[in-house]
Design a protein around this motif. Structure first.
Motif, short mmCIF file in Angstrom:
data_model
loop_
_atom_site.label_atom_id
_atom_site.label_comp_id
_atom_site.label_asym_id
_atom_site.label_seq_id
_atom_site.Cartn_x
_atom_site.Cartn_y
_atom_site.Cartn_z
N SER A 1 -4.41 19.96 16.32
CA SER A 1 -5.13 20.56 15.14
C SER A 1 -6.49 21.15 15.68
O SER A 1 -6.81 22.02 14.21
CB SER A 1 -5.37 18.90 14.49
N VAL A 2 -6.88 20.97 16.71
CA VAL A 2 -8.58 21.70 16.72
C VAL A 2 -8.31 23.52 16.73
O VAL A 2 -8.95 23.79 16.07
CB VAL A 2 -8.44 21.61 18.30
N ARG B 1 4.72 22.40 9.81
CA ARG B 1 6.35 22.43 11.18
C ARG B 1 5.65 21.21 12.17
O ARG B 1 6.85 20.65 12.60
CB ARG B 1 6.96 23.58 11.73
N LYS B 2 4.10 21.53 12.19
CA LYS B 2 3.88 20.72 13.01
C LYS B 2 3.25 19.02 12.72
O LYS B 2 3.37 18.18 13.84
CB LYS B 2 2.64 21.04 13.96
N GLY B 3 3.87 18.51 11.48
CA GLY B 3 3.04 17.80 10.85
C GLY B 3 1.74 17.88 10.54
O GLY B 3 0.87 16.92 10.05
N PHE B 4 0.57 18.57 10.70
CA PHE B 4 -0.69 18.14 10.20
C PHE B 4 -1.08 18.54 9.16
O PHE B 4 -2.23 19.08 8.48
CB PHE B 4 -1.48 19.75 11.77
N SER C 1 -9.78 25.66 13.91
CA SER C 1 -11.06 26.80 14.81
C SER C 1 -10.28 28.21 14.37
O SER C 1 -11.30 28.70 13.80
CB SER C 1 -10.43 27.15 15.80
N VAL C 2 -9.17 28.15 13.49
CA VAL C 2 -8.68 29.76 13.52
C VAL C 2 -8.59 29.90 11.62
O VAL C 2 -8.94 30.56 11.75
CB VAL C 2 -7.35 29.83 14.45
N LEU C 3 -8.03 28.70 11.12
CA LEU C 3 -8.48 29.12 9.67
C LEU C 3 -9.36 29.45 9.05
O LEU C 3 -9.57 30.33 8.27
CB LEU C 3 -7.70 27.40 8.85
N ASN D 1 -8.42 20.81 4.39
CA ASN D 1 -9.49 21.56 4.34
C ASN D 1 -10.17 22.76 4.67
O ASN D 1 -9.73 23.49 3.58
CB ASN D 1 -10.71 20.29 4.42
N ALA D 2 -9.62 22.31 5.50
CA ALA D 2 -9.50 24.29 6.21
C ALA D 2 -8.69 25.26 5.12
O ALA D 2 -8.88 26.50 5.48
CB ALA D 2 -9.08 24.14 7.76
#
Length: 443
Positions: free
Chosen positions: A73-74, A101-104, A78-80, A112-113
């Motif tokens: 998630s970090v 895919r990763k469930g985040f 960071s990249v969004l 929010n991002a």
């Protein structure tokens, strides 16, 4: 001490160099690390985003996956923002797919991002979809309130603002600025005054951004008297405060007051910015103060404020309105940048005022090249020929307009009735906007 290769120490070094504005040193530490964990990659991605290297950050995320490190998630948070700032929609969608895919996609910070990314990329429909199926906090609402306020769907800002209050969320500076801006765009004076009341009761009226939004709202609603009272009470006015009032007085034709405000701005110790000069040049243009406008234009360049297309358009308009057509043409021909539609449009407008069909045709030719899909300039060109007695040319242009199916964009009128704002075009009701009656009553 021989511990520079320790993963925890190296991660801290990357973070330290990144926050100190030394991305190359951070990259050196990263590339010479024998072992990298997910925190290492996240630290390096953050380093690149913090230092404005958006494309490199996106590439590093892809490289991270190649090295069998799974983004967490970090990483995504960071990249969004990088995709949001750069308007990189396609990579943003790819990252959205990774979150699912990763469930985040149930992580509040990630959603929010994502909402912010889609909003800043101009895809408010996708931002709204993410918002509708996600957990929400004040930030979630603020992202959409601020984003809708800048679009033709600004009534949705007011609906979301009202919804926040109904579910017990606290409004903050971003909420108020977005909602007040929406009221300004809708000319929704009743709702704007109600929100002003909420601002006062929550002691946000002293915040500069909120106060500036109120200035803009009242100026655009024709209540420059109220705007002036708010302006006088702002303790530390910035350039935006002064610019709003200069433009506000200019809009109602109080051009002397607008120019005096510009002069008083300097005396108050506030530095002029690019918008300040646009505001005063517009006032000089409409008042016919050619020499004063030229003085301000030269002064702006002496202060190392680089003229934009709008500044040049203002100068062309200033010279053209005063009948100095040769000077206007000379300015256009000698611009250090390629003139855009604003500059040619200003020249065409001046040609229509003075009936100069030859120059008007020249300006229209350039507008056709620049904006072939927009034919708004055909109407003033046709009127210019008609007023000059060249009805054959006017008829030709009108026939061309019919052939390509050009329609003049309709002007909207806004009507407020209790809890609703309605948009009207001649002969029909366009839309029916509910602002939030319950919230209005609670105010």
């Amino acid at each position: 001490m021989g511990i520079e290769s320790d993963v925890f120490v190296a991660n801290s070094l990357i973070n330290m160099y990144a926050k100190s504005g030394h991305p190359s040193e951070a990259s050196y530490v990263f590339h010479y690390m024998p072992v990298k964990d997910v925190v290492t990659w996240n630290a390096m991605i953050t380093n690149l985003t913090q230092n404005g290297l958006q494309l490199a950050a996106l590439e590093l995320v892809r490289e991270m996956v190649v090295h069998n490190k799974i983004p967490d998630s970090v990483t995504l948070i960071s990249v969004l923002p990088t995709c949001a700032r750069g308007g990189f929609l396609r990579p943003g969608k790819e990252i959205h797919a990774v979150t699912i895919r990763k469930g985040f996609n149930f992580d509040l910070f990630v959603t929010n991002a994502l909402t912010d990314m889609y909003a800043k990329c101009g895809c408010l429909d996708l931002a709204q979809r993410v918002f509708d199926i996600s957990l929400r906090d004040e930030l979630s609402y603020n992202i959409l309130i601020a984003s809708y306020a800048e679009t033709s769907d600004c009534s949705k800002s007011l609906s979301l603002f009202s919804e926040m209050g109904l579910i017990g969320m606290m409004h903050d500076v971003v909420s108020f600025v977005g909602a007040i801006s929406a009221c300004a765009n809708l000319a929704a004076s009743k709702q704007g005054k109600e929100i002003h009341g909420v601002v006062m009761r929550n002691f946000f009226h002293a915040h500069l951004f909120v106060a500036n939004s109120l200035l803009d709202f009242y100026s655009r609603c024709g209540r420059i008297d109220i705007a002036n009272k708010i302006f006088e009470r702002i303790p530390n006015k910035n350039a935006a405060s002064w610019n709003t009032m200069i433009l506000g007085y200019g809009m109602i034709g109080e051009l002397d007051i607008a120019i005096n405000l510009f002069e008083n701005m300097r005396e108050d110790g506030v530095e002029y910015d690019s918008v300040s000069y646009i505001a005063v040049l517009l006032a000089c243009s409409h008042e016919g103060f050619v020499e004063k406008g030229r003085k301000y234009f030269e002064e702006m360049q002496a202060q190392n404020i680089k003229p934009t297309q709008m500044h040049y358009a203002c100068m062309v308009d200033l010279l053209g309105r005063a009948g100095l057509m040769e000077d206007a043409v000379e300015l256009v021909k000698n611009l250090p940048i390629i003139p855009d539609a604003n500059v040619w449009g200003a020249l065409l407008g001046a040609c229509r005022i003075h009936g100069n069909t030859k120059l008007g045709s020249w300006a229209a030719e350039h507008l056709i090249k620049l904006k072939p899909e927009h034919c708004w300039y055909n109407t003033p060109l046709s009127n210019m020929y008609a007023e000059a007695g060249k009805s054959d040319m006017a008829n030709k242009i009108r026939e061309l307009m019919k052939l390509i199916g050009e329609k003049k964009n309709p002007g909207y009128s806004w009507d407020q009735s209790r809890d609703q704002v309605q948009a009207f075009v001649v002969g029909e009701v366009m839309e029916n906007y509910t602002i939030g009656h319950q919230h209005a009553e609670s105010c």
